[in-house]
Design a protein around this motif. Structure first.
Motif, mmCIF file in Angstrom:
data_model
loop_
_atom_site.group_PDB
_atom_site.id
_atom_site.type_symbol
_atom_site.label_atom_id
_atom_site.label_comp_id
_atom_site.label_asym_id
_atom_site.label_seq_id
_atom_site.Cartn_x
_atom_site.Cartn_y
_atom_site.Cartn_z
ATOM 1 N N UNK A 130 0.957 -1.520 -0.183
ATOM 2 C CA UNK A 130 -0.128 0.474 -0.100
ATOM 3 C C UNK A 130 1.331 1.251 -0.090
ATOM 4 N N UNK A 131 0.146 2.501 -0.910
ATOM 5 C CA UNK A 131 0.927 3.683 -0.605
ATOM 6 C C UNK A 131 0.962 4.280 -1.947
ATOM 7 N N UNK A 186 7.696 17.737 7.844
ATOM 8 C CA UNK A 186 6.212 17.680 7.190
ATOM 9 C C UNK A 186 6.006 15.883 7.098
ATOM 10 N N UNK A 187 5.123 15.367 7.011
ATOM 11 C CA UNK A 187 3.891 14.343 6.908
ATOM 12 C C UNK A 187 2.924 15.079 5.554
ATOM 13 N N UNK A 188 3.071 13.521 4.922
ATOM 14 C CA UNK A 188 2.293 13.490 4.167
ATOM 15 C C UNK A 188 0.644 12.917 4.069
ATOM 16 N N UNK A 189 -0.260 13.447 4.097
ATOM 17 C CA UNK A 189 -2.126 13.239 3.866
ATOM 18 C C UNK A 189 -1.973 12.284 2.837
ATOM 19 N N UNK A 190 -2.468 11.681 2.943
ATOM 20 C CA UNK A 190 -3.081 10.963 1.805
ATOM 21 C C UNK A 190 -3.945 10.869 0.849
ATOM 22 N N UNK A 244 1.708 9.429 6.283
ATOM 23 C CA UNK A 244 3.554 9.182 6.748
ATOM 24 C C UNK A 244 3.997 9.838 7.148
ATOM 25 N N UNK A 245 5.146 9.243 7.626
ATOM 26 C CA UNK A 245 6.161 10.566 7.671
ATOM 27 C C UNK A 245 7.025 9.977 7.620
ATOM 28 N N UNK A 246 8.622 10.735 6.952
ATOM 29 C CA UNK A 246 9.523 9.408 7.001
ATOM 30 C C UNK A 246 10.667 10.442 6.110
#
Length: 337
Positions: A132-133, A220-224, A188-190
């Motif tokens: 997933x992603x 920053x994080x990503x909001x999917x 998601x972060x990283x």
């Protein structure tokens, strides 16, 4: 904009976790402008595995496709769900079993269990993995290795995060969700995060945001835009897209929840639901043997009335995008929407 660093970091872990090595033959299904192909190309470059490009025309001819896989002794399939379902829908595995295949990794859409079981029955020793992603986090952020002894009555979980990544749920107000049963947006972060969208600062600012759980430094994080839910065991499940959540007959409904129910009905191969807001009408397109009246009666046994599509349309096939996903825009045009 996905950086070289993110790709290199991801591929190092990807090839190690799934045991991809120099003796493997990777059968490429994804076009080179689709991020799934990153896993094919760079896994081969990293390990010395052979990369075999499967001609696109074969994906409309399951028997010829299986002949090609067998002739080239392909061991590894990193494919979109729709490509695998194409083979199992037309019972291609009954024609020929690709016995050299020992790894099947799938992503892009929710894998219907009946199609997964068909592949697993024909490849009893192979490794199957749900990935997933979105592209914005460099190919995939979670993986779940299929347990052949598990029934998966609630569907297939998204699994654990790849190294150097964290996957979590946020409420609409930015609160971290840790309790089972509450849906939230998958974030998601990283090191895997893309650098942003090319020449699109507003779009970048809307999706790549400061981590609301960190007030000490920029992160920053990503909001999917995907919705997820934790179960009592702490496993994360995909529960739809924010933009696929509709209001119909006074109820808040996830289109994927309807599709999951339809796909589980015997005789149905694939299904896709479309909602026309202007007409306030819910459409269900499906490929399978039941006629519309039969399917409607079966759905009444498993879904509340307000979740049953008012219009069911039986089709010989569902249109696909160039990336191998069901083309919802093409289906919407068929509704006049």
């Amino acid at each position: 904009m996905v950086s070289h660093r993110s790709v290199l970091d991801f591929i190092d872990h990807f090839t190690e976790i799934f045991g991809i090595g120099e003796t493997d033959v990777i059968g490429n299904q994804a076009p080179f402008d689709f991020d799934v192909s990153v896993k094919d190309i760079y896994s081969a470059m990293k390990t010395g595995a052979e990369l075999t490009v499967i001609p696109k025309r074969l994906f409309s001819n399951p028997s010829a496709l299986l002949d090609f896989i067998c002739d080239h002794k392909i061991t590894t399939l990193i494919w979109a769900v729709s490509a695998l379902c194409l083979v199992s829908s037309f019972h291609g595995l009954d024609y020929k079993t690709p016995e050299t295949v020992n790894k099947v990794l799938f992503s892009g859409e929710v894998m219907p269990m009946k199609h997964l079981r068909a592949w697993m029955e024909h490849l009893p020793e192979a490794l199957f993995v749900n990935l997933y992603g979105p592209t914005e986090i460099t190919c995939n952020c979670t993986y779940h290795v299929i347990d052949r002894n598990r029934l998966y009555e609630k569907g297939i979980p998204l699994g654990k995060a790849f190294p150097n990544e964290e996957v979590f749920l946020l409420s609409s107000g930015g609160r971290r969700i840790r309790e089972p049963g509450e849906a939230g947006e998958i974030c998601v972060r990283g090191t895997a995060l893309a650098l942003g969208y090319y020449n699109a600062p507003e779009q970048t600012a809307g999706s790549f945001v400061q981590n609301p759980g960190n007030s000490h430094f920029p992160e920053l994080i990503y909001r999917t835009g995907d919705l997820g839910i934790l179960d009592e065991a702490g496993e994360l499940y995909f529960s739809g897209r924010k933009d696929f959540q509709i209001k119909y007959m006074g109820h808040r409904i996830e289109l994927e929840e309807i599709e999951r129910a339809v796909n589980q009905i015997e005789g149905v191969e694939r299904c896709c639901c479309i909602f026309d807001e202007k007409k306030n009408r819910l459409y269900g397109f499906y490929v399978g043997t039941p006629d519309k009246k039969e399917l409607h009666g079966m759905l009444r046994q498993v879904l509340p009335v307000f979740m049953i599509p008012g219009t069911l349309k039986k089709a010989d096939w569902l249109p696909m995008t160039a990336n191998g996903k069901i083309d919802r825009k093409a289906l919407r045009r068929l509704t006049g929407g």
